[in-house]
Design a protein around this motif. Structure first.
Motif, PDB file in Angstrom:
ATOM      1  N   ASP A  99      39.160  79.460 109.807  1.00 47.42           N
ATOM      2  CA  ASP A  99      37.851  79.351 109.166  1.00 47.42           C
ATOM      3  C   ASP A  99      37.833  80.130 107.848  1.00 47.42           C
ATOM      4  N   ALA A 100      38.610  81.223 107.764  1.00 50.02           N
ATOM      5  CA  ALA A 100      38.701  81.968 106.516  1.00 50.02           C
ATOM      6  C   ALA A 100      39.360  81.122 105.426  1.00 50.02           C
ATOM      7  N   ASP A 101      40.389  80.379 105.795  1.00 47.84           N
ATOM      8  CA  ASP A 101      41.022  79.466 104.842  1.00 47.84           C
ATOM      9  C   ASP A 101      40.012  78.441 104.339  1.00 47.84           C
ATOM     10  N   MET A 102      39.216  77.919 105.255  1.00 46.93           N
ATOM     11  CA  MET A 102      38.197  76.937 104.884  1.00 46.93           C
ATOM     12  C   MET A 102      37.215  77.539 103.881  1.00 46.93           C
ATOM     13  N   GLY A 103      36.785  78.773 104.123  1.00 42.91           N
ATOM     14  CA  GLY A 103      35.851  79.421 103.208  1.00 42.91           C
ATOM     15  C   GLY A 103      36.427  79.601 101.821  1.00 42.91           C
ATOM     16  N   ARG A 104      37.696  79.997 101.747  1.00 44.64           N
ATOM     17  CA  ARG A 104      38.312  80.195 100.438  1.00 44.64           C
ATOM     18  C   ARG A 104      38.508  78.864  99.711  1.00 44.64           C
TER      19      ARG A 104
ATOM     20  N   ASP B 296      19.961  78.987  88.055  1.00 46.54           N
ATOM     21  CA  ASP B 296      20.386  79.711  86.859  1.00 46.54           C
ATOM     22  C   ASP B 296      19.601  79.256  85.638  1.00 46.54           C
ATOM     23  N   LEU B 297      19.321  77.958  85.545  1.00 40.83           N
ATOM     24  CA  LEU B 297      18.547  77.469  84.412  1.00 40.83           C
ATOM     25  C   LEU B 297      17.106  77.956  84.473  1.00 40.83           C
ATOM     26  N   ILE B 298      16.522  78.012  85.667  1.00 43.61           N
ATOM     27  CA  ILE B 298      15.161  78.534  85.813  1.00 43.61           C
ATOM     28  C   ILE B 298      15.090  79.988  85.368  1.00 43.61           C
ATOM     29  N   SER B 299      16.128  80.758  85.692  1.00 43.95           N
ATOM     30  CA  SER B 299      16.151  82.184  85.315  1.00 43.95           C
ATOM     31  C   SER B 299      16.712  82.413  83.916  1.00 43.95           C
ATOM     32  N   GLU B 300      17.074  81.359  83.229  1.00 46.94           N
ATOM     33  CA  GLU B 300      17.629  81.436  81.879  1.00 46.94           C
ATOM     34  C   GLU B 300      18.903  82.272  81.836  1.00 46.94           C
ATOM     35  N   GLY B 301      19.801  81.987  82.802  1.00 49.01           N
ATOM     36  CA  GLY B 301      21.135  82.582  82.766  1.00 49.01           C
ATOM     37  C   GLY B 301      21.252  83.958  83.363  1.00 49.01           C
ATOM     38  N   ARG B 302      20.399  84.279  84.362  1.00 48.70           N
ATOM     39  CA  ARG B 302      20.440  85.617  84.966  1.00 48.70           C
ATOM     40  C   ARG B 302      21.040  85.623  86.363  1.00 48.70           C
ATOM     41  N   LEU B 303      21.561  84.501  86.821  1.00 46.18           N
ATOM     42  CA  LEU B 303      22.116  84.437  88.170  1.00 46.18           C
ATOM     43  C   LEU B 303      23.466  85.141  88.229  1.00 46.18           C
ATOM     44  N   GLN B 304      23.629  86.017  89.235  1.00 49.85           N
ATOM     45  CA  GLN B 304      24.896  86.703  89.522  1.00 49.85           C
ATOM     46  C   GLN B 304      25.196  86.416  90.989  1.00 49.85           C
ATOM     47  N   LEU B 305      26.029  85.409  91.233  1.00 50.08           N
ATOM     48  CA  LEU B 305      26.134  84.849  92.575  1.00 50.08           C
ATOM     49  C   LEU B 305      27.335  85.426  93.322  1.00 50.08           C
ATOM     50  N   GLY B 306      27.054  86.178  94.398  1.00 46.86           N
ATOM     51  CA  GLY B 306      28.110  86.719  95.241  1.00 46.86           C
ATOM     52  C   GLY B 306      28.421  85.766  96.379  1.00 46.86           C
ATOM     53  N   ILE B 307      29.682  85.421  96.522  1.00 43.36           N
ATOM     54  CA  ILE B 307      30.133  84.536  97.588  1.00 43.36           C
ATOM     55  C   ILE B 307      31.288  85.204  98.325  1.00 43.36           C
ATOM     56  N   SER B 308      31.638  84.669  99.496  1.00 37.30           N
ATOM     57  CA  SER B 308      32.771  85.194 100.236  1.00 37.30           C
ATOM     58  C   SER B 308      33.173  84.192 101.298  1.00 37.30           C
ATOM     59  N   ARG B 309      34.260  84.500 101.980  1.00 33.31           N
ATOM     60  CA  ARG B 309      34.728  83.591 103.021  1.00 33.31           C
ATOM     61  C   ARG B 309      33.963  83.780 104.314  1.00 33.31           C
ATOM     62  N   GLY B 310      33.135  84.834 104.401  1.00 32.59           N
ATOM     63  CA  GLY B 310      32.280  84.983 105.562  1.00 32.59           C
ATOM     64  C   GLY B 310      32.451  86.312 106.255  1.00 32.59           C
ATOM     65  N   SER B 311      31.543  86.589 107.183  1.00 29.51           N
ATOM     66  CA  SER B 311      31.515  87.855 107.906  1.00 29.51           C
ATOM     67  C   SER B 311      31.194  87.574 109.365  1.00 29.51           C
ATOM     68  N   PRO B 312      31.222  88.582 110.238  1.00 29.66           N
ATOM     69  CA  PRO B 312      30.846  88.351 111.636  1.00 29.66           C
ATOM     70  C   PRO B 312      29.459  87.726 111.744  1.00 29.66           C
ATOM     71  N   GLU B 313      29.300  86.829 112.705  1.00 31.43           N
ATOM     72  CA  GLU B 313      28.119  85.975 112.764  1.00 31.43           C
ATOM     73  C   GLU B 313      27.252  86.247 113.978  1.00 31.43           C
ATOM     74  N   GLN B 314      26.053  85.657 113.934  1.00 32.30           N
ATOM     75  CA  GLN B 314      25.117  85.735 115.056  1.00 32.30           C
ATOM     76  C   GLN B 314      25.512  84.817 116.206  1.00 32.30           C
ATOM     77  N   VAL B 315      26.188  83.724 115.873  1.00 27.76           N
ATOM     78  CA  VAL B 315      26.588  82.746 116.884  1.00 27.76           C
ATOM     79  C   VAL B 315      28.081  82.485 116.748  1.00 27.76           C
ATOM     80  N   ILE B 316      28.660  81.884 117.754  1.00 23.11           N
ATOM     81  CA  ILE B 316      30.089  81.579 117.735  1.00 23.11           C
ATOM     82  C   ILE B 316      30.336  80.383 116.826  1.00 23.11           C
ATOM     83  N   ASP B 317      31.181  80.588 115.808  1.00 22.16           N
ATOM     84  CA  ASP B 317      31.555  79.506 114.889  1.00 22.16           C
ATOM     85  C   ASP B 317      30.329  78.751 114.398  1.00 22.16           C
ATOM     86  N   GLY B 318      29.387  79.472 113.824  1.00 20.28           N
ATOM     87  CA  GLY B 318      28.142  78.853 113.409  1.00 20.28           C
ATOM     88  C   GLY B 318      28.312  77.739 112.404  1.00 20.28           C
TER      89      GLY B 318
END
Length: 340
Positions: free
Chosen positions: A134-139, A98-120
């Protein structure tokens, strides 16, 4: 007026029709595309994050590089899977980007989605606490991340440090003032959209969500957004919420467009299952001649409710073609719909 950005999954594969055949191709082309997108007037460059896949996975080096080579465009993610993250280390990475971009970061986060591997996330060294999913852990990790972004000291300083400390408890560095107010939550359900509003996060709503009442996708998504806005108001936040929706939209203005996407706009919403037991609804793609596209998009209730539209792009077709795709929307579609 709407903010318009692109959303890239950052695919690569050694395929003869692809311009992005390696991870290096994808990373370098992503930087070039963000620079070009800023030049044609787009507002945002956003990137998906998927682990164990031939797609973009570690966003902060990329976002920092884009931030150093651009000056106006917002840069962000859609979304970072918090199950895989160390929240404190992520505060440092995000602060630096964010400092490199001088305050232009818009960061999307979430608890997760279906994955490529089991419990990655287990391979990254993380396990839910006893009784948690695992959803509780993400939140929980998301809440820890938000807490530490505030920049309040919490760590006891060493009485004999290598370098002099400021007085009091220490915070994580580098700290970027205001970044806490530019965190978004990717919500697949109405309930998590409400939760995001209560936590003071902006809302990202994708091209899929849980099917909660059988209505068309754009209607369900619009309902989700209105519930989010009401929850934000009830929470008493003193700043304005932002909402983004993502769409696959292609204006067919030449033969190459018709070859690539001429059939995509003829479908409807579709249904499937994510996490094996949760029915989801997937929004349709839009692809047509500009005049027909404008009429069809004017009916999309969720786009009307959102202040930000993220256009998913076929990144494997290269920078030049994607600039053409985005320019066609900006020139032939956005003004007629009042987005510009």
């Amino acid at each position: 007026m709407k903010k318009i950005g692109f959303l890239s999954f950052g695919h690569w594969a050694n395929h003869p029709s692809y311009q992005a055949r390696t991870a290096s191709d994808t990373l370098l082309q992503s930087i070039d595309l963000a620079v070009a997108a800023e030049e044609i007037g787009l507002d945002g460059a956003y990137f998906r994050v998927h682990h164990f896949a031939r797609q973009l996975a570690s966003p902060f080096p990329l976002l920092s590089a884009i931030g150093a080579k651009t000056s106006k465009i917002e840069i962000g993610t859609g979304v970072i899977d918090m199950r895989y993250e160390n929240p404190l280390y992520m505060v440092e990475d995000a602060g630096a980007a964010d400092l490199i971009s001088e305050g232009r970061l818009q960061l999307g986060i979430s608890r997760g989605s279906p994955e490529q591997v089991i419990d990655g996330w287990r391979y990254f060294g993380y396990e839910p606490e006893s009784g948690d999913t695992d959803a509780d852990m993400g939140r929980k990790k998301a809440l820890e991340f938000l807490k530490r972004l505030d920049g309040v000291g919490f760590a006891q300083p060493n009485p004999q440090p290598m370098f002099p400390n400021p007085p009091g408890l220490l915070r994580l560095e580098p700290h970027s003032e205001g970044l806490r107010e530019r965190i978004w939550w990717g919500a697949a359900s109405n309930a998590t959209a409400v939760w995001a509003a209560e936590q003071g996060m902006h809302l990202q709503s994708s091209t899929l969500k849980y099917d909660e009442n059988g209505k068309p996708f754009h209607i369900q998504q619009a309902e989700q957004i209105r519930m989010y806005k009401e929850a934000w108001k009830n929470a008493g936040h003193q700043r304005e919420p932002r909402v983004s929706v993502s769409r696959s939209i292609f204006a067919l203005v030449n033969d190459q467009d018709r070859y690539y996407f001429g059939q995509q706009g003829r479908g409807d919403d579709s249904f499937g299952y994510i996490e094996s037991d949760k029915r989801a609804i997937f929004g349709k793609s839009y692809a047509d001649e500009p005049d027909k596209l404008i009429k069809e998009l004017a009916k999309d209730e969720a786009i009307k409710e959102a202040d930000t539209l993220l256009l998913t792009i076929p990144n494997t077709l290269g920078v030049d073609y994607n600039v053409h795709v985005l320019s066609a929307i900006m020139e032939h579609v956005a003004p007629a719909l009042g987005w510009r």
